[in-house]
Write a protein that holds these residues in place. Structure first.
Motif, PDB file in Angstrom:
ATOM      1  N   LYS A 110       0.823  -1.215   0.000  1.00 11.37           N
ATOM      2  CA  LYS A 110       0.000   0.000   0.000  1.00 11.37           C
ATOM      3  C   LYS A 110       0.852   1.259   0.000  1.00 11.37           C
ATOM      4  O   LYS A 110       0.536   2.241  -0.681  1.00 11.37           O
ATOM      5  N   LYS A 155     -10.431  -4.195  -3.851  1.00  8.91           N
ATOM      6  CA  LYS A 155      -9.937  -3.773  -5.166  1.00  8.91           C
ATOM      7  C   LYS A 155      -8.413  -3.696  -5.189  1.00  8.91           C
ATOM      8  O   LYS A 155      -7.781  -4.059  -6.179  1.00  8.91           O
ATOM      9  N   PHE A 156      -7.833  -3.219  -4.076  1.00  9.02           N
ATOM     10  CA  PHE A 156      -6.372  -3.099  -4.021  1.00  9.02           C
ATOM     11  C   PHE A 156      -5.718  -4.473  -3.991  1.00  9.02           C
ATOM     12  O   PHE A 156      -4.694  -4.696  -4.645  1.00  9.02           O
ATOM     13  N   LYS A 205      -5.857  -5.820  -7.312  1.00 11.69           N
ATOM     14  CA  LYS A 205      -4.915  -5.070  -8.146  1.00 11.69           C
ATOM     15  C   LYS A 205      -3.501  -5.632  -8.007  1.00 11.69           C
ATOM     16  O   LYS A 205      -2.758  -5.739  -8.978  1.00 11.69           O
ATOM     17  N   SER A 223      -3.379  -8.779 -10.049  1.00 17.51           N
ATOM     18  CA  SER A 223      -3.342  -8.505 -11.492  1.00 17.51           C
ATOM     19  C   SER A 223      -1.951  -8.049 -11.928  1.00 17.51           C
ATOM     20  O   SER A 223      -1.482  -8.388 -13.020  1.00 17.51           O
ATOM     21  N   LYS A 224      -1.265  -7.290 -11.081  1.00 22.68           N
ATOM     22  CA  LYS A 224       0.093  -6.840 -11.379  1.00 22.68           C
ATOM     23  C   LYS A 224       1.051  -8.011 -11.419  1.00 22.68           C
ATOM     24  O   LYS A 224       1.967  -8.071 -12.245  1.00 22.68           O
TER      25      LYS A 224
END
Length: 306
Positions: free
Chosen positions: A239, A296-297, A300, A303-304
């Protein structure tokens, strides 16, 4: 997706454990008392096992040195004390629910009485300083005020004061190993690191660190603690995109330990301590909150990686 370098990870684990466990043998050989300056200094050296292993492998593999010291954005760095405060207050709430309501006597009872606080302060002082015969009688200052004063102090200064020591672990765990295992996915990587991190503590636990009355069972509890708090460390690292986050968070946790024996009466260290079952349950609740409110994070990150 980056393929996991199992050889690199294995070498890191072997080097980390070898360095730190050698220091543990030295502590045992010298016969340092847990309240001595020598013991404290050697434990700090012990903590540098993961970072020493990481730096050695970076040098041998001629990898690019990466040290993320990101101070921006500030609102993300403020997430560190927020998570810490929620974690500790949740832990005390769990002790109150199970202990004060007599659902499980092992949790003890949260006690803010002046008499109880004075007794436990005297007992703790005599434990830390065996030659001390001082008996405290706190009547002019409310223990509740002292609780929040100490809590705020640990939140603001705990991470900074302990930054040098905690960097010794966190550069290895959260800068090197997290990067090496990130292709496993957020949770699998965090659980793997948490397991290694917990087992790495074994010599200190056996010597009476954290769980002096129950060192053998303490190994299991420590592993459960590190496994459940590891996703929180990973989350803060991702984060903030900074190694400072886990270092500061780790420092806050290390500084708050004495708050539990001061404000919990008749508590079992396996249940009601900063590394006990109450905090393990708090870790799980925090993880659930993170997954629900910042899903969502987390997705994310996946996905990265992919």
């Amino acid at each position: 997706m980056k393929k996991i370098d199992k050889k690199n990870i294995t070498l890191f684990i072997i080097l980390s454990f070898s360095f730190s466990w050698t220091i543990a043998c030295l502590i045992n050989l010298i016969g340092c008392k847990s309240n001595s300056i020598t013991y404290l200094l050697l434990v700090i050296v012990y903590m540098y096992g993961p970072t020493s292993a990481a730096l050695l492998l970076i040098k041998l593999k001629k990898n690019k040195f990466s040290l993320k010291l990101n101070f921006k954005p500030y609102n993300k760095l403020l997430l560190i004390p927020l998570v810490f405060v929620c974690l500790i207050l949740l832990s005390f709430t769990i002790i109150w629910i199970f202990g004060n309501n007599h659902l499980n006597e092992n949790f003890g009872q949260v006690d803010f009485s002046s008499e109880g606080f004075s007794f436990r302060l005297t007992k703790l002082t005599q434990k830390l300083i065996p030659t001390s015969s001082t008996a405290y009688n706190i009547s002019s200052i409310s223990p509740i005020i002292l609780f929040f004063a100490f809590f705020i102090q640990c939140t603001i200064f705990g991470g900074i004061v302990n930054l040098f020591a905690t960097f010794g672990e966190e550069f290895g765990w959260r800068n090197f190993l997290l990067n090496e295992t990130k292709s496993l996915g957020f949770f699998r990587s965090s659980i793997f690191i948490g397991t290694i991190w917990g087992l790495w503590h074994i010599p200190l636990i056996i010597m009476g660190h954290n769980y002096p009355s129950s060192p053998i069972v303490g190994i299991l509890i420590m592993c459960l603690f590190t496994i459940t708090i590891s996703p929180i460390f990973s989350y803060l690292t991702y984060k903030t995109n900074s190694i400072l986050a886990p270092c500061l968070f780790h420092g806050m946790i290390n500084s708050i330990g004495t708050l539990f024996p001061l404000y919990v009466s008749n508590g079992n260290e396996l249940y009601s301590s900063v590394v006990g079952i109450s905090t393990i349950l708090s870790n799980i609740i925090i993880i659930l909150f993170i997954f629900i409110f910042d899903k969502k994070f987390i997705l994310k990150i996946h996905s990265k990686i992919e």
